[in-house]
Write an enzyme that holds these catalytic residues in place. Sequence first.
Site, PDB file in Angstrom:
ATOM      1  N   SER A  12       0.841  -1.202   0.000  1.00 54.26           N
ATOM      2  CA  SER A  12       0.000   0.000   0.000  1.00 54.26           C
ATOM      3  C   SER A  12       0.882   1.261   0.000  1.00 54.26           C
ATOM      4  O   SER A  12       1.873   1.310  -0.731  1.00 54.26           O
ATOM      5  CB  SER A  12      -0.952  -0.049   1.197  1.00 54.26           C
ATOM      6  OG  SER A  12      -1.874   1.007   1.135  1.00 54.26           O
ATOM      7  N   ASN A  99      -1.751  -5.301  14.719  1.00 58.48           N
ATOM      8  CA  ASN A  99      -0.615  -5.576  13.841  1.00 58.48           C
ATOM      9  C   ASN A  99       0.229  -6.757  14.311  1.00 58.48           C
ATOM     10  O   ASN A  99       0.879  -7.406  13.484  1.00 58.48           O
ATOM     11  CB  ASN A  99       0.204  -4.299  13.616  1.00 58.48           C
ATOM     12  CG  ASN A  99      -0.469  -3.419  12.561  1.00 58.48           C
ATOM     13  OD1 ASN A  99      -1.398  -3.865  11.876  1.00 58.48           O
ATOM     14  ND2 ASN A  99      -0.036  -2.180  12.417  1.00 58.48           N
ATOM     15  N   THR A 123       6.382  -2.154   9.772  1.00 56.31           N
ATOM     16  CA  THR A 123       5.046  -2.076  10.372  1.00 56.31           C
ATOM     17  C   THR A 123       5.105  -1.522  11.797  1.00 56.31           C
ATOM     18  O   THR A 123       5.971  -1.896  12.584  1.00 56.31           O
ATOM     19  CB  THR A 123       4.417  -3.495  10.392  1.00 56.31           C
ATOM     20  OG1 THR A 123       4.309  -3.944   9.046  1.00 56.31           O
ATOM     21  CG2 THR A 123       3.055  -3.506  11.072  1.00 56.31           C
ATOM     22  N   ASN A 124       4.134  -0.666  12.109  1.00 58.82           N
ATOM     23  CA  ASN A 124       4.014  -0.094  13.461  1.00 58.82           C
ATOM     24  C   ASN A 124       3.058  -0.879  14.337  1.00 58.82           C
ATOM     25  O   ASN A 124       2.202  -1.578  13.811  1.00 58.82           O
ATOM     26  CB  ASN A 124       3.497   1.348  13.343  1.00 58.82           C
ATOM     27  CG  ASN A 124       4.624   2.334  13.113  1.00 58.82           C
ATOM     28  OD1 ASN A 124       5.693   2.204  13.697  1.00 58.82           O
ATOM     29  ND2 ASN A 124       4.374   3.313  12.259  1.00 58.82           N
ATOM     30  N   HIS A 179      10.467   3.907  18.372  1.00 57.77           N
ATOM     31  CA  HIS A 179       9.978   4.660  17.207  1.00 57.77           C
ATOM     32  C   HIS A 179       8.549   5.040  17.556  1.00 57.77           C
ATOM     33  O   HIS A 179       7.623   4.252  17.380  1.00 57.77           O
ATOM     34  CB  HIS A 179      10.028   3.818  15.931  1.00 57.77           C
ATOM     35  CG  HIS A 179       9.230   4.443  14.810  1.00 57.77           C
ATOM     36  ND1 HIS A 179       9.550   5.661  14.268  1.00 57.77           N
ATOM     37  CD2 HIS A 179       8.108   4.039  14.170  1.00 57.77           C
ATOM     38  CE1 HIS A 179       8.672   5.983  13.342  1.00 57.77           C
ATOM     39  NE2 HIS A 179       7.777   5.013  13.267  1.00 57.77           N
TER      40      HIS A 179
HETATM   41  P1  NAD Z   1      -2.131   0.686   4.742  1.00 57.46           P
HETATM   42  O1  NAD Z   1      -3.214   0.439   5.715  1.00 57.46           O
HETATM   43  O2  NAD Z   1      -2.385   1.660   3.632  1.00 57.46           O
HETATM   44  O3  NAD Z   1      -1.681  -0.678   4.058  1.00 57.46           O
HETATM   45  C1  NAD Z   1      -1.481  -1.852   4.761  1.00 57.46           C
HETATM   46  C2  NAD Z   1      -1.434  -2.971   3.732  1.00 57.46           C
HETATM   47  O4  NAD Z   1      -1.177  -4.190   4.429  1.00 57.46           O
HETATM   48  C3  NAD Z   1      -2.754  -3.154   2.955  1.00 57.46           C
HETATM   49  O5  NAD Z   1      -2.503  -3.122   1.563  1.00 57.46           O
HETATM   50  C4  NAD Z   1      -3.239  -4.517   3.412  1.00 57.46           C
HETATM   51  O6  NAD Z   1      -3.940  -5.231   2.398  1.00 57.46           O
HETATM   52  C5  NAD Z   1      -1.918  -5.196   3.768  1.00 57.46           C
HETATM   53  N1  NAD Z   1      -2.082  -6.343   4.663  1.00 57.46           N
HETATM   54  C6  NAD Z   1      -2.823  -6.421   5.798  1.00 57.46           C
HETATM   55  N2  NAD Z   1      -2.709  -7.658   6.325  1.00 57.46           N
HETATM   56  C7  NAD Z   1      -1.877  -8.353   5.526  1.00 57.46           C
HETATM   57  C8  NAD Z   1      -1.362  -9.677   5.558  1.00 57.46           C
HETATM   58  N3  NAD Z   1      -1.704 -10.548   6.526  1.00 57.46           N
HETATM   59  N4  NAD Z   1      -0.528 -10.070   4.567  1.00 57.46           N
HETATM   60  C9  NAD Z   1      -0.196  -9.220   3.570  1.00 57.46           C
HETATM   61  N5  NAD Z   1      -0.648  -7.942   3.490  1.00 57.46           N
HETATM   62  C10 NAD Z   1      -1.474  -7.526   4.457  1.00 57.46           C
HETATM   63  O7  NAD Z   1      -0.826   1.147   5.569  1.00 57.46           O
HETATM   64  P2  NAD Z   1       0.455   1.964   5.063  1.00 57.46           P
HETATM   65  O8  NAD Z   1       0.156   3.415   5.110  1.00 57.46           O
HETATM   66  O9  NAD Z   1       1.003   1.352   3.817  1.00 57.46           O
HETATM   67  O10 NAD Z   1       1.454   1.652   6.286  1.00 57.46           O
HETATM   68  C11 NAD Z   1       1.923   0.334   6.481  1.00 57.46           C
HETATM   69  C12 NAD Z   1       2.574   0.187   7.853  1.00 57.46           C
HETATM   70  O11 NAD Z   1       3.796   0.965   7.894  1.00 57.46           O
HETATM   71  C13 NAD Z   1       1.720   0.741   9.016  1.00 57.46           C
HETATM   72  O12 NAD Z   1       1.774  -0.127  10.132  1.00 57.46           O
HETATM   73  C14 NAD Z   1       2.368   2.085   9.330  1.00 57.46           C
HETATM   74  O13 NAD Z   1       2.096   2.540  10.633  1.00 57.46           O
HETATM   75  C15 NAD Z   1       3.823   1.713   9.117  1.00 57.46           C
HETATM   76  N6  NAD Z   1       4.760   2.828   8.987  1.00 57.46           N
HETATM   77  C16 NAD Z   1       5.936   2.696   9.663  1.00 57.46           C
HETATM   78  C17 NAD Z   1       6.873   3.704   9.612  1.00 57.46           C
HETATM   79  C18 NAD Z   1       8.167   3.538  10.361  1.00 57.46           C
HETATM   80  O14 NAD Z   1       8.934   4.503  10.539  1.00 57.46           O
HETATM   81  N7  NAD Z   1       8.499   2.339  10.807  1.00 57.46           N
HETATM   82  C19 NAD Z   1       6.619   4.868   8.870  1.00 57.46           C
HETATM   83  C20 NAD Z   1       5.410   4.955   8.174  1.00 57.46           C
HETATM   84  C21 NAD Z   1       4.477   3.924   8.247  1.00 57.46           C
END
Ligand code: NAD
Length: 316
Positions: A12, A99, A123-124, A179
């Site tokens: 995503s 998550n 993932t967060n 984080h």
């Molecule tokens: P989003 O909700 O737009 O997308 C999540 C995706 O995960 C979706 O496409 C969904 O279909 C998929 N998904 C869910 N369960 C799944 C599974 N079991 N197997 C495969 N795919 C699965 O979220 P996003 O905006 O793309 O953000 C993704 C993650 O990254 C979030 O947890 C967000 O908080 C994290 N993030 C982390 C940082 C960091 O610094 N570590 C920075 C930004 C975002």
Amino acid sequence: MFKGKVVIVGASNVGSAVLTKLLDFQLASEIALIDLNENKCKGEALDANDATSCIHSLNIRTYHGDYSDCKDADLIIITAGPSIKPGEKADRLILSKTNCKIMSSVMSEITKYTKDALILMITNPLDVATYHVSTQFDYPREKIIGTGTMLETFRLRRIIADRYHIDPKNIHGYVLGEHGNSAFTAWSTVNVAGLGLEHVDEYFHFNDKLDKKAIEQALVNRAYDIINLKGYTNTGIAMVAARFTKSFMYNEHTILPMSAVLEGEYGLSDVALSIPRMICADGIVRSFAPHLPKEELDLLYASAESVKKAIASAKE
Ligand code: NAD
């Protein structure tokens, strides 16, 4: 010839931005994308493939894959699972339970095919997810690394650089801990191109003093500001993933603030947090526990407490 296979789980906002950065910086020879949302995943792979025809691009094979692609992967980047949404409580820890469940389903698939690939967690809540993946599956712990406070450290550099109108890459030092909301700036490690912080305002002819409290607040709020403005964050974290991937693919021995389960550093274990870690082709080769003054140590312990509570609540 450069050879490196990457699998990105979650296609995503974050996964697709990571894909774009890896392609633009030519950090893989093959990239497989996996997501529960098959159409989105196929669409992202097709779109990225179009870009490989440009003269500036390498012909990097990019496709919608499945977990069997992990078998010969060098690096698996996990971005699956939701983010905080605009208007939601500004704390990534609220995502712990949801998550961790998603991480369990992703890891039960990955472990069918490999225990060799390095896993980069995005993932967060990052530290809770990194701890969960490192401790709940029979996967070599030293191969699991979270992006951690690299993003906060990038943000710190930008905020300080804006004050002095200089290149953010001239700002050195670390944000450490979680984080998330309990991340803290280890001011004792910060300098501006080797110029000590205590005299930096004098060197730049500033009459007012660097406002550390305001900077700390701004860098913790930055993610929520972006989420409230554009709906999600992806560009900064994608650059963090690319920076890590470069260190890994080119065996650079770069020291970066990243998350992994602590092994007694600062007397802490049973929690994942960011401290400076040396990254090379084997993953983390060394972790550092820099000497910190008492006020920074207190913040580190508070951060550990906060993550430990979230880890426990995710299990309830
Ligand atoms: P989003 O909700 O737009 O997308 C999540 C995706 O995960 C979706 O496409 C969904 O279909 C998929 N998904 C869910 N369960 C799944 C599974 N079991 N197997 C495969 N795919 C699965 O979220 P996003 O905006 O793309 O953000 C993704 C993650 O990254 C979030 O947890 C967000 O908080 C994290 N993030 C982390 C940082 C960091 O610094 N570590 C920075 C930004 C975002």
